[in-house]
Motif scaffolding. Structure first.
Motif, mmCIF file in Angstrom:
data_model
loop_
_atom_site.group_PDB
_atom_site.id
_atom_site.type_symbol
_atom_site.label_atom_id
_atom_site.label_comp_id
_atom_site.label_asym_id
_atom_site.label_seq_id
_atom_site.Cartn_x
_atom_site.Cartn_y
_atom_site.Cartn_z
ATOM 1 N N ASP A 67 53.803 40.370 45.929
ATOM 2 C CA ASP A 67 52.440 40.461 46.022
ATOM 3 C C ASP A 67 51.849 39.090 46.138
ATOM 4 O OD1 ASP A 67 52.816 42.828 46.361
ATOM 5 O OD2 ASP A 67 51.034 43.839 45.312
ATOM 6 N N GLU A 68 51.260 38.610 46.892
ATOM 7 C CA GLU A 68 50.736 37.440 47.314
ATOM 8 C C GLU A 68 49.115 37.636 47.055
ATOM 9 O OE1 GLU A 68 54.255 37.504 50.062
ATOM 10 O OE2 GLU A 68 52.049 38.572 49.909
ATOM 11 N N GLN A 72 40.291 31.354 45.964
ATOM 12 C CA GLN A 72 39.587 30.359 46.391
ATOM 13 C C GLN A 72 37.891 30.374 45.865
ATOM 14 O OE1 GLN A 72 38.804 29.831 50.665
ATOM 15 N NE2 GLN A 72 40.340 28.027 50.722
ATOM 16 N N HIS A 73 37.480 29.305 44.814
ATOM 17 C CA HIS A 73 36.348 29.513 44.079
ATOM 18 C C HIS A 73 36.327 30.728 43.295
ATOM 19 C CE1 HIS A 73 34.977 26.332 46.844
ATOM 20 N NE2 HIS A 73 35.076 27.369 47.885
ATOM 21 N N GLY A 74 37.498 30.919 42.687
ATOM 22 C CA GLY A 74 37.454 32.026 41.696
ATOM 23 C C GLY A 74 37.767 33.318 42.247
ATOM 24 N N ALA A 75 37.702 33.506 43.665
ATOM 25 C CA ALA A 75 37.648 34.927 44.247
ATOM 26 C C ALA A 75 39.101 35.119 44.688
ATOM 27 C CB ALA A 75 36.659 34.960 45.475
ATOM 28 N N GLU A 76 39.650 36.388 44.421
ATOM 29 C CA GLU A 76 40.865 36.603 44.519
ATOM 30 C C GLU A 76 41.059 37.551 45.753
ATOM 31 O OE1 GLU A 76 42.459 38.149 41.029
ATOM 32 O OE2 GLU A 76 42.059 36.385 39.667
ATOM 33 N N PHE A 77 41.942 37.216 46.412
ATOM 34 C CA PHE A 77 42.373 38.126 47.799
ATOM 35 C C PHE A 77 43.710 38.594 47.940
ATOM 36 C CE2 PHE A 77 38.690 35.214 48.538
ATOM 37 C CZ PHE A 77 37.962 35.852 48.973
ATOM 38 N N ASN A 78 44.060 39.995 47.483
ATOM 39 C CA ASN A 78 45.394 40.227 47.266
ATOM 40 C C ASN A 78 45.971 40.707 48.724
ATOM 41 O OD1 ASN A 78 48.025 41.351 46.559
ATOM 42 N ND2 ASN A 78 47.105 41.777 44.396
ATOM 43 N N LEU A 79 47.181 40.019 49.121
ATOM 44 C CA LEU A 79 47.821 40.502 50.382
ATOM 45 C C LEU A 79 48.608 41.545 50.382
ATOM 46 C CD1 LEU A 79 48.266 36.668 51.721
ATOM 47 C CD2 LEU A 79 46.159 38.235 51.606
ATOM 48 N N GLY A 80 49.143 41.996 49.054
ATOM 49 C CA GLY A 80 49.843 43.175 49.015
ATOM 50 C C GLY A 80 49.392 44.625 49.385
ATOM 51 N N LEU A 145 47.820 29.865 45.213
ATOM 52 C CA LEU A 145 48.448 31.148 45.728
ATOM 53 C C LEU A 145 49.053 31.642 44.288
ATOM 54 C CD1 LEU A 145 50.333 30.090 48.897
ATOM 55 C CD2 LEU A 145 48.212 31.244 48.664
ATOM 56 N N ARG A 146 48.819 32.952 44.033
ATOM 57 C CA ARG A 146 49.506 33.617 42.866
ATOM 58 C C ARG A 146 50.544 34.590 43.495
ATOM 59 N NH1 ARG A 146 45.302 36.795 39.671
ATOM 60 N NH2 ARG A 146 44.900 34.359 38.812
ATOM 61 N N PHE A 147 51.587 34.819 42.851
ATOM 62 C CA PHE A 147 52.722 35.559 43.420
ATOM 63 C C PHE A 147 53.108 36.540 42.273
ATOM 64 C CE2 PHE A 147 52.904 31.609 45.509
ATOM 65 C CZ PHE A 147 53.113 31.748 46.879
ATOM 66 N N ARG A 148 53.200 37.823 42.295
ATOM 67 C CA ARG A 148 53.436 38.811 41.297
ATOM 68 C C ARG A 148 54.532 39.772 41.863
ATOM 69 N NH1 ARG A 148 49.571 40.293 37.775
ATOM 70 N NH2 ARG A 148 48.078 39.511 38.852
#
Length: 647
Positions: A67-68, A72-80, A145-148
């Motif tokens: 999951d990516e 930005q600016h502390g807001a998270e948008f999960n693409l999974g 970018l965060r990757f889980r």
């Protein structure tokens, strides 16, 4: 404009996009498969699925998904995207997808506010390594970018359940980590091309649903382990590469590794090149041996499938070398079988009654491409050895009778490609004189005459020619009922069901039927069995007709060859049709190909499935990518559009 492209409206609609799958392979048995929106819908899906021969003969899912998250600016948008019970999806990353297209590699474009991110995927050939390249195409402020990673470490035929025996140890490696959740598995190395931070945050994600397994009547919920997440900053215009493999990699080499692999690939610019790419994904190199996989995601190497698909998957796309490598491996196994030795385990079902005859047919295609002289030099002795093996009654389930026909016992064990069973007994008990086996036998005898003549062995050529004439007359006497051919005949039992197997008696280069008989058979097949996706396995006029491949495993097995359509049979139909109607038949076969080209955007994007329902709308089912389907449609395409053969 990409040949295979999907826009936002078709991707964000999960009812449509979750039905469309993508597949990538490494040509050594490993694969990666999921849907267009990266939401797994089968237990067979996974980002990295590899053979683990030390554990079992099955493939194993190591990395289920990744999951990516764009930050930005502390807001998270999960693409999974994951599905849970009651049609609940979390997260809903599909809403950020703007387009997906499949040219050289599969590529997804995401848009999150001012952020535009591309994701390109590729499997490294002959290596258990799946690589993803991310490129930040646009961004107006600092981006992270965060990757889980979602880990499974289980057979493709099983599901993972939360447990306390899992090994949660994490080992640091260059720009990443490695983990091995259970004993006996290889370690999974997850690395990036640039430095990053891994944050340990272990969780089980429970109850992830695979609706395609639910449809098939299997357990369909799984628990997956997430050990934490990777984070790294990325700038506008910057790219980074993620690698998941069973060995470590030097991070600085990842961009070159990706680019070198892309350079090897076929661009999917049209129907032919898309099918060519699909065909090459069935190649399997194991040590020094080469094979053709029957299909993905669950099939292994089956001898019958390999020989039926071999010409279309190699010769038709001008890969003579791969044909010869696969046939060389097969020849060693065949000769061992002829000598009564144990069969090499990687080529399954070689002992089935029809398989050696399909092997001869594959070599006959080679002769069509490269001439009888080269074919005889390379495979002549093998062909004559097979013929001699059968004539001397050495095959365990092929008995040559005085009338020249081959008798097969198919009551207790399936003897042909119609091999579905119930409680171990064939559902369709095709036994006795079986129509395509004897059509193949007559064709093989006539071809062997050519071989013996080329070897200047006149005695053997005359003997085989005489044998073929006896077989030809008996074939007509036994199978011809005045309009079409019985499917099989056993004593006084002549099976009158209209099935597609009789098409082989028309399609093969040497037919035991005269022209009027051939046309009569073809006309009946055209009226009752032909569909836009291939030939039905049974006429709708039959009381046994079951056109839909749905329900439990037992229901599907009972229906498997009693109505559903198999695309691979379209190859023999096209051969038969062009034999009867010559060049005037080209326009009809061109129209037939349209039905297959439309499948390029359906069940598994860029390839053809195993079978379809026998009634409209002819939905695809079974294996998401099937070698015989791809190979035979490729062969038709080349005949119609490339070779323009003189008939």
């Amino acid at each position: 404009m990409s040949y295979l492209k999907f826009d936002k409206s078709s991707l964000t609609n999960l009812e449509k996009s979750l039905r469309k799958e993508i597949l990538r392979t490494n040509k050594s048995g490993a694969y990666s498969a999921t849907t267009l929106v990266d939401c797994n819908t089968r237990k067979y899906h996974g980002l990295l699925v590899v053979p683990v021969p030390e554990l079992s003969d099955s493939n194993h899912v190591l990395l289920s998904s990744l999951d990516e998250t764009v930050i930005q600016h502390g807001a998270e948008f999960n693409l999974g995207v994951h599905e849970y019970e009651n049609n609940f999806y979390s997260p809903n990353g599909q809403k950020y997808i703007r387009e997906f297209h499949l040219e050289t590699v599969s590529k997804t474009i995401y848009r999150v506010g001012g952020v535009i991110l591309s994701k390109e995927r590729i499997f490294i050939s002959h290596e258990n390594r799946f690589v993803i390249r991310y490129t930040l195409l646009d961004a107006h402020s600092p981006t992270t970018l965060r990757f889980r990673p979602f880990l499974a470490f289980r057979s493709v035929h099983e599901l993972c359940i939360e447990n306390d025996v899992l090994n949660d140890s994490i080992n640091d490696v260059a720009n990443g980590i490695s983990m091995c959740l259970y004993q006996g598995y290889p370690a999974l190395y997850m690395q990036f091309s640039k430095s990053n931070q891994f944050v340990s945050d272990p969780h089980w994600y429970n109850g992830i649903k695979y609706f395609k397994e639910q449809e098939r009547g299997y357990d369909y919920k799984e628990d997956l382990y997430v050990p934490g997440y990777f984070e790294c900053a990325i700038k506008k215009g910057e790219a980074l590469v993620f690698s998941a493999g069973t060995s470590s990699v030097e991070p600085r080499t990842l961009f070159k590794l990706y680019d070198d692999e892309v350079a090897k690939r076929t661009i999917r610019s049209d129907f032919f090149h898309t099918l060519k790419n699909a065909a090459q994904q069935f190649y399997l190199k194991s040590g020094d041996n080469y094979y053709l996989l029957a299909g993905y995601p669950w099939f292994k190497v089956r001898a019958r499938d390999e020989f039926i698909a071999l010409a279309g998957a190699t010769l038709v796309i001008d890969d003579r070398d791969m044909f010869e490598k696969i046939m060389q491996t097969a020849s060693v196994t065949i000769l061992s079988f002829l000598e009564g030795n144990l069969i090499e385990k990687n080529l399954y079902e070689l002992e089935a009654p029809d398989v050696l005859l399909w092997a001869i047919r594959a070599i006959q295609y080679y002769a069509d491409f490269y001439g009888i002289k080269d074919t005889t030099a390379k495979y002549g002795d093998l062909i004559l050895s097979i013929i001699n093996f059968i004539r001397k009654q050495k095959h365990p389930n092929l008995f040559l009778h005085e009338n020249g026909l081959l008798y097969t016992n198919g009551n207790q064990k399936a003897a042909t490609w119609m091999n579905a069973t119930e409680n171990g007994i064939p559902i369709i008990q095709r036994s006795g004189y079986i129509v395509e086996i004897n059509a193949l036998w007559y064709n093989a005898l006539k071809f062997s005459v050519q071989i013996a003549t080329e070897q200047k062995d006149e005695y053997n050529a005359d003997l085989l020619d005489y044998q073929s004439e006896v077989t030809k007359q008996s074939f007509v006497d036994v199978f011809w009922n005045g309009t079409y051919l019985y499917d099989f005949v056993d004593g006084q039992n002549a099976n009158v069901e209209v099935r597609p197997n009789m098409v082989m008696a028309v399609a093969l280069p040497y037919s035991p039927l005269d022209k009027e008989q051939q046309k009569s058979v073809l006309d009946l097949i055209t009226r009752e069995l032909l569909t836009p996706k291939g030939l039905r396995t049974l006429s709708p006029k039959s009381s046994l007709y079951r056109p839909f491949y749905v329900g439990s495993q037992l229901q599907r097995d009972r229906n498997y060859h009693n109505g559903p359509v198999w695309p691979w049979l379209a190859g023999a139909f096209a051969d038969a049709y062009l034999k009867i109607y010559k060049r005037s038949g080209f326009s009809f076969i061109e129209r037939l190909l349209i039905g297959f080209e439309s499948e390029m955007k359906e069940l598994c994007v860029g390839t053809l499935s195993e079978l379809h329902d026998g009634n409209p709308p002819f939905l695809g089912h079974g294996a998401m990518s099937f070698a015989m389907s791809v190979a035979e449609i490729l062969r038709i395409y080349r005949i119609v559009y490339i070779d323009q053969i003189q008939l």
